[in-house]
Write an enzyme that holds these catalytic residues in place. Structure first.
Site, PDB file in Angstrom:
ATOM      1  N   HIS A 139       0.872  -1.185   0.000  1.00 36.22           N
ATOM      2  CA  HIS A 139       0.000   0.000   0.000  1.00 36.22           C
ATOM      3  C   HIS A 139       0.910   1.238   0.000  1.00 36.22           C
ATOM      4  CE1 HIS A 139      -2.803   2.947   1.844  1.00 36.22           C
ATOM      5  NE2 HIS A 139      -3.769   2.172   1.428  1.00 36.22           N
ATOM      6  N   ASP A 161       2.874  -5.055   7.971  1.00 35.36           N
ATOM      7  CA  ASP A 161       1.671  -4.244   7.791  1.00 35.36           C
ATOM      8  C   ASP A 161       0.483  -5.195   7.876  1.00 35.36           C
ATOM      9  OD1 ASP A 161      -0.559  -2.957   6.856  1.00 35.36           O
ATOM     10  OD2 ASP A 161       0.399  -2.077   5.098  1.00 35.36           O
ATOM     11  N   GLN A 218      -4.676  -5.537   6.811  1.00 33.80           N
ATOM     12  CA  GLN A 218      -5.701  -6.389   6.195  1.00 33.80           C
ATOM     13  C   GLN A 218      -5.673  -7.817   6.722  1.00 33.80           C
ATOM     14  OE1 GLN A 218      -8.023  -5.159   4.434  1.00 33.80           O
ATOM     15  NE2 GLN A 218      -7.206  -3.218   3.693  1.00 33.80           N
ATOM     16  N   LYS A 224     -10.465  -0.964  10.468  1.00 30.21           N
ATOM     17  CA  LYS A 224     -10.617  -2.118   9.572  1.00 30.21           C
ATOM     18  C   LYS A 224     -10.926  -3.375  10.378  1.00 30.21           C
ATOM     19  CE  LYS A 224      -7.254  -0.246   6.282  1.00 30.21           C
ATOM     20  NZ  LYS A 224      -8.060   0.282   5.197  1.00 30.21           N
ATOM     21  N   CYS A 279      -4.792   2.594  -3.648  1.00 28.84           N
ATOM     22  CA  CYS A 279      -3.530   3.065  -3.051  1.00 28.84           C
ATOM     23  C   CYS A 279      -2.405   2.054  -3.253  1.00 28.84           C
ATOM     24  CB  CYS A 279      -3.675   3.396  -1.571  1.00 28.84           C
ATOM     25  SG  CYS A 279      -4.817   4.736  -1.265  1.00 28.84           S
TER      26      CYS A 279
HETATM   27  N1  7TS Z   1      -1.834  -0.922   4.634  1.00 29.44           N
HETATM   28  C1  7TS Z   1      -2.758  -1.652   3.987  1.00 29.44           C
HETATM   29  C2  7TS Z   1      -2.433  -3.039   3.522  1.00 29.44           C
HETATM   30  C3  7TS Z   1      -4.022  -1.093   3.771  1.00 29.44           C
HETATM   31  O1  7TS Z   1      -4.950  -1.829   3.130  1.00 29.44           O
HETATM   32  C4  7TS Z   1      -4.302   0.219   4.207  1.00 29.44           C
HETATM   33  C5  7TS Z   1      -5.614   0.893   3.921  1.00 29.44           C
HETATM   34  C6  7TS Z   1      -3.310   0.896   4.912  1.00 29.44           C
HETATM   35  C7  7TS Z   1      -2.086   0.302   5.090  1.00 29.44           C
HETATM   36  C8  7TS Z   1      -3.539   2.264   5.476  1.00 29.44           C
HETATM   37  O2  7TS Z   1      -4.447   2.186   6.529  1.00 29.44           O
HETATM   38  P1  7TS Z   1      -4.983   3.527   7.231  1.00 29.44           P
HETATM   39  O3  7TS Z   1      -6.042   3.022   8.170  1.00 29.44           O
HETATM   40  O4  7TS Z   1      -3.843   4.133   7.940  1.00 29.44           O
HETATM   41  O5  7TS Z   1      -5.519   4.390   6.147  1.00 29.44           O
HETATM   42  N2  7TS Z   1      -6.316   0.358   2.823  1.00 29.44           N
HETATM   43  C9  7TS Z   1      -7.408   0.904   2.229  1.00 29.44           C
HETATM   44  C10 7TS Z   1      -8.079   0.294   1.180  1.00 29.44           C
HETATM   45  O6  7TS Z   1      -7.766  -0.801   0.711  1.00 29.44           O
HETATM   46  N3  7TS Z   1      -9.106   1.081   0.783  1.00 29.44           N
HETATM   47  O7  7TS Z   1      -9.124   2.175   1.562  1.00 29.44           O
HETATM   48  C11 7TS Z   1      -8.063   2.082   2.462  1.00 29.44           C
END
Ligand code: 7TS
Length: 416
Positions: free
Chosen positions: A133, A210, A213, A236, A374
């Site tokens: 990401h 990371d 997910q 999430k 992203c």
């Molecule tokens: N890493 C992964 C694998 C992610 O899917 C996301 C967000 C992040 C980092 C960043 O997370 P945040 O909570 O700090 O924003 N992924 C997504 C997505 O797949 N659609 O919207 C956000």
């Protein structure tokens, strides 16, 4: 069935009961029942989480770690209890290893900002992968510019599987840290993270996982993985936005300088010199998201009451069903065909633009994500600008997959 045999199947997730815990799932969109399949972006919240946040503001609100008065003590205890829940959830050795942050993005930025100052020399290397990401790419580019480091990228193949066969070539004498996604948000690939960590450690390389997910889909144990850092976002994982977690092995957190300066992260301040607070407070400058941490704690309680093993089984069966049904649509191509996948299906439909796909299925009440998710380097790998993506959570069911499939047939009909 034999006499005395139990009629319910305790290992199976009762999806109707779970759905009843999520008030927003009653929403109708364009006159149709909402089918929410954008869970990789953010999950919906169970009533238990909404109520915990409301109860905090109704009866516990005060600033923490500072006051001797009743409410401050109550709020401090609730916040620290949430930290203990996170430590237990990840099986950390101690809650000193649990730093509350805004989310995965801030957790990675924290490590990218502080780790090089503790463990790197100019010319050292940071290793990431082709399926990260943007939040696990850009912070490292910034760190490389600032500290004179070199960013290297482990490639993946056309199924969306990391080229682990090349890992030893990418782990050089200069590699100091590898930062790798556990489950890809745009491909669904589950990476063999334990093996990656073992091989990195054999070369003396620290590893950040990371887990944005992964933590909502199967159980993640930082001691079993033996990772040095792990990041996830509360939102999430059925919790609120604006709260997330950095797990850091205590020796690394001790070695790293603070991320931000301010209240609560200090032991003693004079104009000549400041000494820092103990872990984890050294990394928590300023008033934190107290309600968010409490809401996250409630989300973990909820998740554990359902059971991650049961959730994983339910979602694996649903992913298989969705994969078979989508693959049977003529002109639909699934992007990401790794043998090990979790909760995510990306696809393209003929030459129809994914934004058109997303807009039309929304008319049918179906929420999917369209775009680059992203992960522009992943799109580049497949020569695409965007995909459509359905992503699953514990409350999704087969009927919703059927509704998605029906909506996709409507899309095809409109472009014929
Ligand atoms: N890493 C992964 C694998 C992610 O899917 C996301 C967000 C992040 C980092 C960043 O997370 P945040 O909570 O700090 O924003 N992924 C997504 C997505 O797949 N659609 O919207 C956000």
């Amino acid at each position: 069935m034999q006499a005395g045999e139990v009629h319910t199947q305790p290992d199976l997730l009762d999806v109707d009961r779970v759905r009843a815990d999520f008030p927003i799932l009653q929403t109708r969109v364009n006159g149709k029942p909402l089918v929410y399949l954008d869970n990789a972006a953010t999950t919906q919240k169970p009533a238990a989480v909404i109520e915990a946040i409301e109860q905090y503001y109704r009866s516990q609100n005060a600033n923490i770690h500072r006051g001797v008065h009743h409410l401050s003590q109550v709020a401090t205890e609730a916040y620290e209890q949430a930290r203990r829940k996170v430590a237990r959830f990840l099986n950390a050795r101690s809650e000193r290893e649990i730093v509350f942050v805004r989310g995965t993005t801030e957790a990675i930025n924290l490590v990218a900002s502080c780790f090089p100052r503790a463990g790197c020399q100019p010319g050292d290397e940071i290793l990431i992968t082709e399926m990260e990401h943007h939040s696990n790419i850009v912070p490292w580019q910034l760190a490389c510019q600032q500290y004179g480091l070199r960013l290297r990228v482990l490639p993946m193949d056309d199924r969306g599987v990391l080229r682990i066969d090349l890992l030893d070539d990418y782990l050089t004498d200069r590699t100091r840290l590898m930062s790798v996604v556990h489950v890809s948000n745009s491909l669904g690939t589950v990476n063999p993270i334990k093996e990656i960590i073992a091989r990195a450690h054999a070369r003396g390389v620290a590893v950040l996982v990371d887990a944005a997910q992964s933590v909502a889909h199967f159980s993640v144990d930082v001691q079993t993985l033996d990772c040095d850092f792990l990041a996830f976002s509360g939102h999430k994982l059925y919790g609120p936005t604006g709260i997330g977690v950095l797990y850091g092995r205590e020796n690394w957190l001790e070695k790293m300088p603070p991320y931000q300066g301010g209240g609560d992260m200090i032991r003693r301040v004079t104009f000549e010199e400041t000494t820092y607070n103990a872990l984890p407070y050294k990394f928590e400058a300023g008033t934190p998201n107290i309600a968010g941490a409490i809401g996250l704690g409630a989300a973990l309680d909820y998740l554990e009451s359902i059971g991650l093993a049961r959730i994983a089984r339910h979602e694996a069966a649903l992913l298989q069903y969705a994969t078979e049904r989508l693959a049977s649509i003529s002109g639909l191509r699934i992007i990401g065909n790794a043998p090990a996948k979790a909760a995510v299906i990306s696809f393209v439909l003929k030459d129809i633009h994914p934004h058109d796909v997303g807009t039309i299925v929304n008319h049918e009440g179906v929420a999917i994500r369209t775009g680059h998710h992203c992960t522009q380097p992943v799109m580049d790998h497949f020569g695409l600008a965007a995909t459509s993506r359905a992503s699953l959570a514990m409350y999704n069911c087969k009927e919703e997959i059927d509704q998605l499939v029906e909506a996709l047939h409507t899309v095809i009909g409109m472009f014929q």
